[in-house]
Scaffold this active site. Structure first.
Site, PDB file in Angstrom:
ATOM      1  N   ASP A  39      35.029  25.918  47.271  1.00 31.92           N
ATOM      2  CA  ASP A  39      34.302  27.049  46.914  1.00 31.92           C
ATOM      3  C   ASP A  39      33.190  27.095  48.051  1.00 31.92           C
ATOM      4  O   ASP A  39      32.559  26.346  48.421  1.00 31.92           O
ATOM      5  CB  ASP A  39      33.376  27.038  45.698  1.00 31.92           C
ATOM      6  N   SER A  58      34.309  42.973  58.402  1.00 30.96           N
ATOM      7  CA  SER A  58      34.725  44.386  57.868  1.00 30.96           C
ATOM      8  C   SER A  58      34.048  45.550  58.344  1.00 30.96           C
ATOM      9  O   SER A  58      32.980  45.716  58.741  1.00 30.96           O
ATOM     10  CB  SER A  58      34.483  44.394  56.513  1.00 30.96           C
ATOM     11  N   TYR A  79      28.283  44.681  49.217  1.00 20.93           N
ATOM     12  CA  TYR A  79      29.576  44.320  50.158  1.00 20.93           C
ATOM     13  C   TYR A  79      29.117  44.551  51.497  1.00 20.93           C
ATOM     14  O   TYR A  79      29.576  43.823  52.407  1.00 20.93           O
ATOM     15  CB  TYR A  79      30.803  44.758  49.481  1.00 20.93           C
ATOM     16  N   LYS A  84      28.698  42.036  54.901  1.00 22.44           N
ATOM     17  CA  LYS A  84      29.404  41.806  55.850  1.00 22.44           C
ATOM     18  C   LYS A  84      28.578  42.390  57.053  1.00 22.44           C
ATOM     19  O   LYS A  84      29.014  41.858  58.294  1.00 22.44           O
ATOM     20  CB  LYS A  84      30.800  43.089  55.711  1.00 22.44           C
TER      21      LYS A  84
HETATM   22  P1  NAD Z   1      42.216  38.343  48.776  1.00 20.57           P
HETATM   23  O1  NAD Z   1      41.722  38.808  47.603  1.00 20.57           O
HETATM   24  O2  NAD Z   1      43.843  38.402  49.195  1.00 20.57           O
HETATM   25  O3  NAD Z   1      42.164  36.833  49.526  1.00 20.57           O
HETATM   26  C1  NAD Z   1      40.687  36.491  49.382  1.00 20.57           C
HETATM   27  C2  NAD Z   1      40.837  34.866  49.031  1.00 20.57           C
HETATM   28  O4  NAD Z   1      39.563  34.160  49.035  1.00 20.57           O
HETATM   29  C3  NAD Z   1      41.491  34.590  47.644  1.00 20.57           C
HETATM   30  O5  NAD Z   1      42.547  33.552  47.834  1.00 20.57           O
HETATM   31  C4  NAD Z   1      40.236  34.062  46.773  1.00 20.57           C
HETATM   32  O6  NAD Z   1      40.709  32.686  45.874  1.00 20.57           O
HETATM   33  C5  NAD Z   1      39.429  33.249  47.823  1.00 20.57           C
HETATM   34  N1  NAD Z   1      38.054  33.228  47.653  1.00 20.57           N
HETATM   35  C6  NAD Z   1      37.450  34.177  46.963  1.00 20.57           C
HETATM   36  N2  NAD Z   1      36.363  33.836  46.683  1.00 20.57           N
HETATM   37  C7  NAD Z   1      36.151  32.304  47.173  1.00 20.57           C
HETATM   38  C8  NAD Z   1      35.241  31.413  47.242  1.00 20.57           C
HETATM   39  N3  NAD Z   1      33.975  31.491  46.739  1.00 20.57           N
HETATM   40  N4  NAD Z   1      35.438  30.215  47.888  1.00 20.57           N
HETATM   41  C9  NAD Z   1      36.838  30.159  48.564  1.00 20.57           C
HETATM   42  N5  NAD Z   1      37.632  30.859  48.316  1.00 20.57           N
HETATM   43  C10 NAD Z   1      37.234  32.059  47.864  1.00 20.57           C
HETATM   44  O7  NAD Z   1      41.540  39.095  50.028  1.00 20.57           O
HETATM   45  P2  NAD Z   1      41.524  39.674  51.441  1.00 20.57           P
HETATM   46  O8  NAD Z   1      41.948  41.136  51.526  1.00 20.57           O
HETATM   47  O9  NAD Z   1      42.782  38.904  52.227  1.00 20.57           O
HETATM   48  O10 NAD Z   1      40.427  39.304  51.962  1.00 20.57           O
HETATM   49  C11 NAD Z   1      40.016  38.179  52.972  1.00 20.57           C
HETATM   50  C12 NAD Z   1      39.033  38.554  53.703  1.00 20.57           C
HETATM   51  O11 NAD Z   1      38.951  40.023  54.635  1.00 20.57           O
HETATM   52  C13 NAD Z   1      37.685  38.617  53.028  1.00 20.57           C
HETATM   53  O12 NAD Z   1      36.533  38.384  53.611  1.00 20.57           O
HETATM   54  C14 NAD Z   1      37.598  40.163  53.040  1.00 20.57           C
HETATM   55  O13 NAD Z   1      36.391  40.658  52.346  1.00 20.57           O
HETATM   56  C15 NAD Z   1      37.883  40.649  54.226  1.00 20.57           C
HETATM   57  N6  NAD Z   1      38.323  42.098  54.306  1.00 20.57           N
HETATM   58  C16 NAD Z   1      39.368  42.634  53.436  1.00 20.57           C
HETATM   59  C17 NAD Z   1      39.787  43.792  54.013  1.00 20.57           C
HETATM   60  C18 NAD Z   1      40.831  44.545  53.174  1.00 20.57           C
HETATM   61  O14 NAD Z   1      41.217  45.695  53.350  1.00 20.57           O
HETATM   62  N7  NAD Z   1      41.591  43.908  52.200  1.00 20.57           N
HETATM   63  C19 NAD Z   1      39.121  44.566  54.891  1.00 20.57           C
HETATM   64  C20 NAD Z   1      38.124  44.183  55.472  1.00 20.57           C
HETATM   65  C21 NAD Z   1      37.851  42.749  55.394  1.00 20.57           C
END
Ligand code: NAD
Length: 259
Positions: free
Chosen positions: A64, A144, A157, A161
């Site tokens: 975590d 982000s 959020y 970010k």
């Molecule tokens: P996702 O939900 O597919 O993957 C996120 C992963 O983080 C999951 O495997 C989850 O189990 C893990 N996670 C969550 N909380 C956690 C914690 N406390 N400790 C350890 N692991 C934890 O999401 P994603 O879209 O791949 O997001 C990855 C990153 O990209 C994030 O930081 C998200 O904010 C950022 N992001 C995503 C987008 C989008 O459009 N998907 C856009 C901008 C930024």
């Protein structure tokens, strides 16, 4: 298989899904040894097994990002397994939408804790490891577009970010004397499981109009990102190609908010 990350050990938090899983696969293809650190150990193991099956080196650990002892233990495990740590991706993140006037202290604290405090702890503990082993290292944060402009249905959020961007700049200034770089990339709308959950919750709030399809409609390049769109920049920021870059945030958003 490339060689741009040959001999490097890289930790990817949130590496069990979405963007993090794509980064884990991508850096492994460039020769890195990868530690997938995620809350979801079973999913992390599936990503690690697929990397190993493709001829790469990867291991999964349950972690975590808000738990400093668990972060330290994951770093110790990476070093015990692969001998050192070279790059730490602070990528884990989550969202939990609420209308602006409904946001609770609990919601704010949870979203800031995972997305912002998790990045601070990861940066600190990775840097301590780089200092202990006496070698330069790189921290790469997942920011982000939401850190550049505030979205009304997920203000915490956006705030978190924005904090990631500030921590990237502060960390770069604090750690440059020790040869450690801290950079970030800022994705736009990426098709991952994060959005599947977000769309369900926005629909339950009666705010489906701010969901994935609507956000993806405003992209100059005409489509949302897939996780593999993020990977080349992630590899660049992990590799020696980016050695003279620190404190920067690279947008990867297909032409969307343009800030
Ligand atoms: P996702 O939900 O597919 O993957 C996120 C992963 O983080 C999951 O495997 C989850 O189990 C893990 N996670 C969550 N909380 C956690 C914690 N406390 N400790 C350890 N692991 C934890 O999401 P994603 O879209 O791949 O997001 C990855 C990153 O990209 C994030 O930081 C998200 O904010 C950022 N992001 C995503 C987008 C989008 O459009 N998907 C856009 C901008 C930024």
């Amino acid at each position: 298989m490339g060689t741009r990350l040959e001999g490097k050990t890289i930790i990817v938090t949130g590496g069990a899904s979405g963007i993090g899983a794509a980064i884990a696969r991508g850096v492994a293809r460039e020769g890195a040894k990868v530690v997938i650190a995620d809350l979801d150990l079973a999913a992390g193991r599936r990503v690690a097994d697929a990397i190993a099956a493709a001829g790469g080196a990867a291991v999964a650990v349950e972690m975590d990002v808000t738990d400093r002892a668990a972060v330290r233990a994951a770093i110790d495990m990476a070093v015990a397994r692969f001998g050192r740590l070279d790059v730490y991706f602070n990528n884990a993140g989550m969202n939990s939408p609420m209308r602006f006037l409904d946001i609770t202290e609990k919601n704010f604290e949870l979203v800031l804790k995972v997305n912002a405090l998790g990045v601070l702890i990861g940066t600190q503990e990775a840097a301590k490891q780089f200092l202990a082993q006496g070698s330069p290292g790189k921290v790469v944060n997942t920011a982000s577009i939401a850190g550049r402009t505030g979205f009304p249905n997920f203000a915490p959020y956006s705030a978190a970010k924005a904090a990631v961007i500030s921590l990237t700049q502060a960390g770069a200034r604090a750690l440059a004397p020790d040869g450690i770089t801290v950079n970030a990339f800022a994705p736009g709308v990426v098709d991952t499981p994060l959005w599947t959950k977000l769309d369900v919750e926005l629909a339950e709030m009666g705010a489906a109009d701010s969901g994935f399809a609507s956000m993806a409609g405003d992209i100059l390049l005409g489509r949302p990102a897939v996780p593999d769109d993020i990977v080349p920049t992630a590899i660049f920021l992990a590799a020696s190609d980016s050695d003279y870059i620190t404190g920067q945030v690279i947008p990867i958003e297909g032409g969307m908010i343009l800030v």
